[in-house]
Design an enzyme around this catalytic site. Sequence first.
Site, PDB file in Angstrom:
ATOM      1  N   ARG A 193      -7.407  -7.015   0.849  1.00 35.74           N
ATOM      2  CA  ARG A 193      -6.295  -6.417   0.111  1.00 35.74           C
ATOM      3  C   ARG A 193      -5.588  -5.428   1.023  1.00 35.74           C
ATOM      4  NH1 ARG A 193      -6.217  -1.284  -2.222  1.00 35.74           N
ATOM      5  NH2 ARG A 193      -5.297  -1.270  -0.181  1.00 35.74           N
TER       6      ARG A 193
ATOM      7  N   GLU B 190     -11.722   0.489   4.242  1.00 35.25           N
ATOM      8  CA  GLU B 190     -10.270   0.408   4.176  1.00 35.25           C
ATOM      9  C   GLU B 190      -9.836  -0.963   3.663  1.00 35.25           C
ATOM     10  OE1 GLU B 190      -7.257   2.499   4.248  1.00 35.25           O
ATOM     11  OE2 GLU B 190      -8.721   3.438   5.562  1.00 35.25           O
TER      12      GLU B 190
ATOM     13  N   ASP C  24      -9.017   4.162   0.299  1.00 35.00           N
ATOM     14  CA  ASP C  24      -8.074   3.734  -0.741  1.00 35.00           C
ATOM     15  C   ASP C  24      -8.398   4.396  -2.073  1.00 35.00           C
ATOM     16  OD1 ASP C  24      -6.894   1.715   1.033  1.00 35.00           O
ATOM     17  OD2 ASP C  24      -8.895   0.861   0.886  1.00 35.00           O
TER      18      ASP C  24
ATOM     19  N   ASN D 207       1.215  10.714   2.022  1.00 33.59           N
ATOM     20  CA  ASN D 207       0.658   9.882   3.075  1.00 33.59           C
ATOM     21  C   ASN D 207      -0.824  10.212   3.244  1.00 33.59           C
ATOM     22  OD1 ASN D 207       0.015   8.837   5.631  1.00 33.59           O
ATOM     23  ND2 ASN D 207       2.143   9.039   6.294  1.00 33.59           N
TER      24      ASN D 207
END
Length: 557
Positions: free
Chosen positions: A141, A231, A255, A439
């Site tokens: 993903r 990740e 994530d 971010n």
Amino acid sequence: CSCPCKCTHWPKGMAFSLEERLQLGIHGLLPPCFINQDVQLLRVLKNYDMKRDDLDRYVFLMGLQDRNEKLFYRVLLSDVERFMPIIYTPTVGLACQQYGLIFRKPRGLFITIHDRGHIASVLQNWPEKDIRAVCVTDGERILGLGDLGCYGMGIPVGKLALYTACGGMPPQQCLPVMLDVGTDNETLLKDPLYIGLRHKRVRGQAYDDLLDEFMKAVSDRYGMDCLIQFEDFANVNAFRLLTKYRNQYCTFNDDIQGTAAVAVAGLLAALRITKSKMCDHTIVFQGAGEAAMGIAELITMAMEKEGLAKDECLKKIWMVDSKGLIVKGRDHLTHEKERFAHDHPHMKKLEDVIQELKPTAIIGVAAVAGAFSEQIIRDMASFNERPIIFALSNPTSKAECTAEQCYTLTEGRGIFASGSPFDPVTLPDGRMFYPGQGNNAYIFPGVGLGITACAIQHVTEEIFLTAAEALAHLVTEKDLAEGRLYPPLSSIRDVSLKLAVKIMEYAYEHNLATLRPEPSDKQAHIHSLCYSTDYDEFVVDSYRWPEDSMVVQSCKL
Ligand SMILES: *[C@@H]1O[C@H](CO)[C@@H](O)[C@H](O)[C@H]1NC(C)=O
């Protein structure tokens, strides 16, 4: 490597001095002129300006990383705000989609499902022995782009480049890893340029065994305090693996937890604008995946810290997934979603949910582009003096709304943050707003630096709340007045350092740090571990080329 000129981490091109060229036996292999790093930087920037598009810029920078690593980081640090969108989201997404096309030189370690039983020996092939941070993906993903299989390697490579650029972690201590178990993406399976295993994803026991072996092999070789960052795994594996490994190894999922910390930092900064407490808010998530769960978890912790009971905290958070509002008794509820299912009639459309619940904040994390419609943004503006609207999905093409839509439709009252960068927005009345970019790079390099600097062995949720609070604290009143919920990206090196110090302090207070003795000056300690982009000197003092030798004489002319 005994030859600095050929070793990946050392070359300095025409910056080698005459003495170095003579001693290293590379005299004559370089043009006679000596060019220092400042001039090299100038040359790179001039070349960069000639590139046609962002993908070309990405390829150019990656080429530089291969040729001259110090210069690469010097370039990044010369203007982080400019280069971050190229080596990271959004361009890195584009690069991953075409990784086979732009492939020049391998970077990182590729471990496949067929390496089961031999991972330790694959790790032995990696030339560096002292690895402090590993970033690993299985490519299922990638950002909001889907299953990119082995092409997903661009993500760990980019993330670790940010560990160095934003956090100052030495690049040779960072290891990007692709766990290739196949891909279910038909386009890739048919792509002649594809670089990964050409079969469907292997799942089930074989997959789990691969991960177990990987975690153990990394910790055996590099130590229990080697940080392993997960990740871009798919939901099904991300939560499971985090739960399985978090108390056993030094690991976190960026994530889930990194995104959570940066989003909560944005919320904490927004609270400074609205002059309210976290528990005064009702928050609706568009999306109920990794990011949503992570953010919701940290919000709950922040509310609990304000004194609200856990049950009450959960009630203030609502989630909408592809099937509509998550309510008690609904179908398709995973264990994670269950926690945020409240007693309420089921509703399908986000518009209706917003009208019904009248939230103070909406957070988009489902990679459904445009999910925050005009109607929704207008409604938010009618319910709230300062509506909080976070469109966090990446890359830019997946954002729930644009910065301009948010500021225009709320007449500048919206408090906005996005995942990928947006340009500043000027309203017709002349007011200018700088959208906050939530971010992850504000969080993970500082967190990684803090964790590795004092050898924390288990990464707790509180570490991320500590990081979020520290980050929100670094936003100035002036930033807030301009709509910024985060410090300027240009100050990211300093931000990471301050976060790392806070995390170290927290870790020693709560007995999480294993580095003994405790450094009294934590900032100085972290500084001493950081990477410098200055070139090393390769002249051995004891070695002197005879002054009257022909070589020295002719070079001096
Ligand atoms: C499959 O791979 C292509 C090319 O990299 C990518 O653009 C696309 O989003 C992927 N599709 C899915 C369903 O994951």
